[in-house]
Design a protein around this motif. Sequence first.
Motif: not given
Length: 212
Positions: A106-115
């Motif tokens: 979920l952290q990775l998804a939030m990072l990628i989605g955030g960018v």
Amino acid sequence: MKNRSIVAVFYLVGLTFLSLGISLIILADLGAGAWDAMYVGLNELFGLSVGTWIFIVGILLIFINALLLKERIDVSAVIPVVTIGFLIDFWLIFVFDDFQVPILALQLAMLIGGVAIIAVGIACYLQSKIARNPMDTLMIAIQTLTGKSMAVSKTMMELGVLIIAFLLGGPIGLGTIFVTLMIGPMIQLFYNPITKLRNHLCEDTNRGPLKV
């Protein structure tokens, strides 16, 4: 009048997306971009909200830019500073209050989605020339003073801010590298389609996209 209203909507939507993307990256806790890491470091070290520090640093930059460029103070630059600061506090304090990220996926998804969301936001607000972000003006000031290219000037600025963020104990990590490397290409990815949409809505097919 209609076209101006549409462009203004793009500007506001862009700032909203930008603030949401920044908030998601901060919450992912894998490392934020240089400026955002600095704001979080200031928040953790001295208190006050992240949005408040965005406002304080932004106002300081407005005066610094005017001195460096020997120009009048850009009063309009207060608009993005206040708007982004308010919106980031809205996301972090009200919408995502006490939000916990339980797993790395979920952290990775939030990072990628955030960018990606930041890129969409920047591509949207670049459709307007309503008010320039003081960080962009600082990059121009560095370029003017050093005579270096825009890319070199931006790199110099980002490295300087990254050092400050590190000294303040801001969240610097693998996410910081990802944001730094991917934000430019992702802005380019979204910019042309969003420009075409803006042109279609404004019935202004003669206006080409800006180079980013």
